[in-house]
Scaffold this motif. Structure first.
Motif, PDB file in Angstrom:
ATOM      1  N   LEU B 164       0.860  -1.162   0.153  1.00  0.00           N
ATOM      2  CA  LEU B 164      -0.062   0.150   0.086  1.00  0.00           C
ATOM      3  C   LEU B 164       0.909   1.400   0.051  1.00  0.00           C
ATOM      4  N   GLY B 165       1.875   1.249   0.688  1.00  0.00           N
ATOM      5  CA  GLY B 165       2.801   2.150   0.788  1.00  0.00           C
ATOM      6  C   GLY B 165       3.619   2.716  -0.399  1.00  0.00           C
ATOM      7  N   LEU B 166       3.876   1.523  -1.057  1.00  0.00           N
ATOM      8  CA  LEU B 166       4.742   1.604  -2.362  1.00  0.00           C
ATOM      9  C   LEU B 166       3.571   2.334  -3.333  1.00  0.00           C
ATOM     10  N   ALA B 167       2.314   1.735  -3.361  1.00  0.00           N
ATOM     11  CA  ALA B 167       1.195   2.290  -4.342  1.00  0.00           C
ATOM     12  C   ALA B 167       1.169   4.088  -3.965  1.00  0.00           C
ATOM     13  N   ILE B 168       1.194   4.316  -2.695  1.00  0.00           N
ATOM     14  CA  ILE B 168       1.018   5.665  -2.245  1.00  0.00           C
ATOM     15  C   ILE B 168       2.034   6.554  -2.916  1.00  0.00           C
ATOM     16  N   ARG B 169       3.315   5.851  -2.727  1.00  0.00           N
ATOM     17  CA  ARG B 169       4.536   6.597  -3.299  1.00  0.00           C
ATOM     18  C   ARG B 169       4.342   6.968  -4.742  1.00  0.00           C
ATOM     19  N   ALA B 170       4.039   5.756  -5.382  1.00  0.00           N
ATOM     20  CA  ALA B 170       3.812   5.851  -6.874  1.00  0.00           C
ATOM     21  C   ALA B 170       2.728   6.776  -7.275  1.00  0.00           C
ATOM     22  N   THR B 171       1.743   7.079  -6.516  1.00  0.00           N
ATOM     23  CA  THR B 171       0.640   8.009  -7.066  1.00  0.00           C
ATOM     24  C   THR B 171       1.330   9.375  -7.269  1.00  0.00           C
ATOM     25  N   GLY B 172       2.201   9.858  -6.374  1.00  0.00           N
ATOM     26  CA  GLY B 172       2.800  11.066  -6.609  1.00  0.00           C
ATOM     27  C   GLY B 172       3.593  11.284  -7.742  1.00  0.00           C
ATOM     28  N   ASN B 173       4.157   9.828  -7.928  1.00  0.00           N
ATOM     29  CA  ASN B 173       5.188  10.073  -9.130  1.00  0.00           C
ATOM     30  C   ASN B 173       4.838   9.675 -10.568  1.00  0.00           C
ATOM     31  N   ASN B 174       3.786   8.803 -10.649  1.00  0.00           N
ATOM     32  CA  ASN B 174       3.211   8.362 -11.896  1.00  0.00           C
ATOM     33  C   ASN B 174       2.061   7.656 -11.657  1.00  0.00           C
ATOM     34  N   PRO B 175       0.770   8.548 -11.668  1.00  0.00           N
ATOM     35  CA  PRO B 175      -0.570   7.598 -11.348  1.00  0.00           C
ATOM     36  C   PRO B 175      -0.915   6.604 -12.426  1.00  0.00           C
ATOM     37  N   ASP B 176      -0.437   7.080 -13.660  1.00  0.00           N
ATOM     38  CA  ASP B 176      -0.624   6.268 -14.858  1.00  0.00           C
ATOM     39  C   ASP B 176      -0.212   4.489 -14.319  1.00  0.00           C
ATOM     40  N   MET B 177       1.235   4.763 -13.726  1.00  0.00           N
ATOM     41  CA  MET B 177       1.713   3.501 -13.262  1.00  0.00           C
ATOM     42  C   MET B 177       0.826   2.645 -12.266  1.00  0.00           C
ATOM     43  N   VAL B 178       0.397   3.471 -11.388  1.00  0.00           N
ATOM     44  CA  VAL B 178      -0.555   2.975 -10.266  1.00  0.00           C
ATOM     45  C   VAL B 178      -1.674   2.232 -11.009  1.00  0.00           C
ATOM     46  N   ARG B 179      -2.320   2.743 -11.938  1.00  0.00           N
ATOM     47  CA  ARG B 179      -3.545   2.340 -12.472  1.00  0.00           C
ATOM     48  C   ARG B 179      -3.328   1.118 -13.125  1.00  0.00           C
ATOM     49  N   SER B 180      -1.990   1.170 -13.654  1.00  0.00           N
ATOM     50  CA  SER B 180      -1.936  -0.144 -14.463  1.00  0.00           C
ATOM     51  C   SER B 180      -1.221  -1.297 -13.520  1.00  0.00           C
ATOM     52  N   SER B 181      -1.302  -0.907 -12.336  1.00  0.00           N
ATOM     53  CA  SER B 181      -0.767  -2.132 -11.459  1.00  0.00           C
ATOM     54  C   SER B 181      -2.015  -2.316 -10.880  1.00  0.00           C
ATOM     55  N   SER B 182      -3.200  -2.307 -11.513  1.00  0.00           N
ATOM     56  CA  SER B 182      -4.547  -2.474 -11.067  1.00  0.00           C
ATOM     57  C   SER B 182      -4.964  -1.800  -9.699  1.00  0.00           C
ATOM     58  N   ILE B 183      -4.421  -0.845  -9.225  1.00  0.00           N
ATOM     59  CA  ILE B 183      -4.811   0.018  -7.921  1.00  0.00           C
ATOM     60  C   ILE B 183      -5.138   1.266  -8.326  1.00  0.00           C
ATOM     61  N   ASN B 184      -6.249   1.558  -7.453  1.00  0.00           N
ATOM     62  CA  ASN B 184      -7.047   2.657  -7.806  1.00  0.00           C
ATOM     63  C   ASN B 184      -6.310   4.046  -7.192  1.00  0.00           C
ATOM     64  N   PRO B 185      -5.849   4.791  -7.996  1.00  0.00           N
ATOM     65  CA  PRO B 185      -5.077   6.071  -7.497  1.00  0.00           C
ATOM     66  C   PRO B 185      -6.011   6.725  -6.588  1.00  0.00           C
ATOM     67  N   VAL B 186      -7.239   6.813  -6.705  1.00  0.00           N
ATOM     68  CA  VAL B 186      -8.007   7.439  -5.673  1.00  0.00           C
ATOM     69  C   VAL B 186      -8.136   6.985  -4.502  1.00  0.00           C
ATOM     70  N   PHE B 187      -8.051   5.538  -4.271  1.00  0.00           N
ATOM     71  CA  PHE B 187      -7.815   5.015  -2.987  1.00  0.00           C
ATOM     72  C   PHE B 187      -6.622   5.398  -2.179  1.00  0.00           C
ATOM     73  N   THR B 188      -5.501   5.371  -3.209  1.00  0.00           N
ATOM     74  CA  THR B 188      -4.132   5.474  -2.504  1.00  0.00           C
ATOM     75  C   THR B 188      -4.055   6.852  -2.016  1.00  0.00           C
ATOM     76  N   THR B 189      -4.678   7.840  -2.723  1.00  0.00           N
ATOM     77  CA  THR B 189      -4.789   9.242  -2.309  1.00  0.00           C
ATOM     78  C   THR B 189      -5.442   9.568  -1.104  1.00  0.00           C
ATOM     79  N   ILE B 190      -6.771   8.683  -0.947  1.00  0.00           N
ATOM     80  CA  ILE B 190      -7.624   9.001   0.253  1.00  0.00           C
ATOM     81  C   ILE B 190      -6.734   8.418   1.439  1.00  0.00           C
ATOM     82  N   VAL B 191      -6.254   7.250   1.237  1.00  0.00           N
ATOM     83  CA  VAL B 191      -5.418   6.592   2.376  1.00  0.00           C
ATOM     84  C   VAL B 191      -4.562   7.351   2.886  1.00  0.00           C
TER      85      VAL B 191
END
Lengths: 261, 311
Positions: B164-191
């Motif tokens: 989850l932490g890696l996904a949060i870090r990637a959200t600020g870095n490259n949201p496209d990549m978060v999405r393509s890892s099947s993780i919703n960037p909306v969720f990571t931003t909220i958490v």
């Protein structure tokens, strides 16, 4: 494997900028198909990929992947079964994170609070070694330090870490120097044939379009104007291909980046 | 400056630095990781102070800490909701929440603009009792804050290395990549924003209890002060593992407070704090840009010189 039925997408409808990007497009891919796609500028190749990935919802029609209707599935959920590479090597990885962290995120194993284990790192190292770029010894370095070719190769690994049901390649070697492009292409071939992944690849290189895969599509004005495979495709030359395009689209192929040889 | 005065300066800087470093760590999560400049920080800090003070005043000093963190988390949740689900620009979402929190904070303090904790039990007075007769006597503020900081740094080091932490870090870095890892960037931003604001709330809660009062302006300017500390910390220890960088944030907060405390000793009036932090933030963000622009600027200047000479 992939069944697109009568899909359409119009951007900015009702304005002067109206653009009918896909018009009533239908397409059926069999499992294991490797399809190359060529077409004019603005033919809708990338739009088709965006529609399959769910970057936007289509205005009409349905998309079914592996028996599941994904027409209204959000993009991040589709990503579980669809791998994708863009022309821009920067789009697929997070520059501020290390190589192993990028791979861990793409691997997506374990729960939300799981950590990278020694076994994962070993697996990543083995996969990276396949690239033959020395990346396996730089796993703790941020991805931002890699060259475009290295990043694209890494993205390919990430996209196929869990073999997807469908792999979409949008000119993924076009921005790389010829040597690196060759390497990434070979790697693509190996991975695709190893896991028998159904693949669609957009290319500007006409020879590549005929050499790679088992089927070639030509797109023009938002539709598929030519679909060649099997016997018809064997022995076809670039000239034949252009001739066929002209006959089917009613005009010559108009693409300013096309590579004829 | 005599040694005992110097020691007192260091002591204050240490205590304030430790308490404020929790807010810096919150921004470390939202600003450095999620790439969201969370302007609700000021209001959220006050919210934590108000909730913490009210709960402590009611006689539950230990409960005040989770209460303040929960309140901060709610505030972060709303900020995140505004920017992810309602399409409001992230800066504006922070400002909107910050404005709204002013009313909420006064409501929390039952319509008053402050809560007095004089003669009430706080986490600090409790620690003071525990430390009586030990060598750490009188260090209760530093000890409580240090415990909080150590726990938070340990938590962040653990958290930011989970999936989850890696996904949060990637959200600020490259949201496209978060999405393509099947993780919703909306969720990571909220958490991410929930956790960050919980830390801001904790920081405010400790600040109020350490000075035995909460008042409506306790958090004003906090976001700039914390950003200044963050940028100092990132300059000193901005590379390396998450743990190193998190420790860097604490060091940054301490250095900032130390510089400020020394300036106060040199007769700088206390009201200058916010101007100093503004200048630090502006400079720290502008310098890398100017450095990049410098070749162009210097070339233009040289060109003007020769043009003048030609005439």
């Amino acid at each position: 494997m992939l069944k697109i039925t009568n899909s359409s997408k119009t951007f900015n409808p009702g304005t002067v900028n109206e653009k009918r990007a896909i018009t009533g497009l239908s397409l059926h891919l069999a499992p294991g198909d490797f399809v190359t796609i060529i077409g004019s500028n603005g033919a809708g190749k990338s739009t088709l990929f965006n529609a399959i990935c769910g970057d936007f919802l289509t205005d009409a029609g349905t998309i079914v992947l592996d028996g599941r209707d994904i027409t209204f599935t959000p993009a991040f959920k589709r990503a579980k079964v669809i791998g994708r590479l863009f022309q821009d090597p920067m789009r697929g990885s997070a520059p501020g994170m290390t190589i192993e962290e990028n791979l861990a995120l793409a691997a997506g194993s374990g729960g939300w609070f799981s950590h990278m284990r020694a076994g994962d790192k070993k697996r990543f190292r083995d996969r990276l070694a396949l690239l033959d770029m020395g990346l396996e010894d730089r796993m703790k370095q941020p991805v931002g330090l890699l060259s475009g070719g290295q990043r694209q190769a890494l993205t390919l690994l990430m996209a196929t870490m869990n073999p997807p049901k469908l792999l979409l390649l949008d000119e993924h070697t076009a921005a790389l120097d010829p040597g690196t492009a060759e390497k990434v292409l070979k790697l693509t071939r190996d991975i695709v044939s190893e896991h028998k992944i159904t693949t669609m690849m957009v290319t500007h290189n006409m020879n590549q379009a005929l050499e790679l895969g088992n089927r070639t599509l030509m797109m023009d004005r938002g539709g598929i104007v030519l679909d060649i495979r099997g016997k018809e495709r064997e022995g076809l030359t670039v000239d034949d291909l252009l001739e066929k395009f002209k006959a089917n689209a009613g005009r010559a192929m108009n693409n300013d980046r096309i590579l004829l040889s | 400056m005599n040694p005992s005065a110097l020691l007192a300066v260091g002591q204050t800087a240490l205590e304030l630095g430790l308490i404020c470093s929790l807010t810096v760590l919150a921004l470390f999560l939202s600003y450095s990781m999620l790439d969201v400049c969370d302007l609700s920080t000021d209001g959220c800090f006050t919210l934590g102070a108000a909730v913490g003070a009210v709960v402590a005043a009611a006689g539950y000093p230990l409960l005040s800490i989770p209460a303040a963190m929960l309140a901060g988390m709610c505030s972060g949740f709303i900020t995140a909701l505004l920017q992810t689900k309602l399409g409001i620009n992230s800066l504006l979402a922070g400002i909107i929440v910050n404005t709204g929190l002013y009313s909420v904070n006064i409501a929390v303090m039952s319509g008053s603009s402050n809560v007095n904790l004089n003669k009430k039990d706080t986490v600090f007075t409790m620690m003071k009792g525990l430390l009586a007769g030990t060598p750490l006597k009188g260090q209760h503020v530093a000890v409580v804050s240090a415990i909080a900081v150590v726990l938070v740094v340990a938590f962040l080091t653990f958290f930011l290395n989970t999936r989850l932490g890696l996904a949060i870090r990637a959200t600020g870095n490259n949201p496209d990549m978060v999405r393509s890892s099947s993780i919703n960037p909306v969720f990571t931003t909220i958490v991410g924003l929930c956790v960050a604001n919980a830390l801001t709330g904790l920081s405010g809660c400790l600040m109020a209890q350490s000075q035995q009062s909460a008042e409506i302006n306790i958090g004003t300017g906090m976001v700039t002060i914390a950003l200044a500390s963050l940028l100092i910390g990132a300059t000193l220890m901005g590379r390396g593992s998450i743990f190193t960088r998190a420790v860097g944030m604490v060091v940054g907060a301490f250095v900032f407070r130390l510089v400020y405390a020394i300036a106060l000793r040199l007769d700088m009036p206390a009201f200058m704090l916010r101007l100093v932090s503004s200048v630090i933030v502006a400079l720290a963000i502008a310098l890398p840009y100017l450095k990049e622009q410098w070749p162009v600027i210097s070339r233009r200047l040289a060109y003007r010189q020769t043009a003048k000479g030609g005439n």
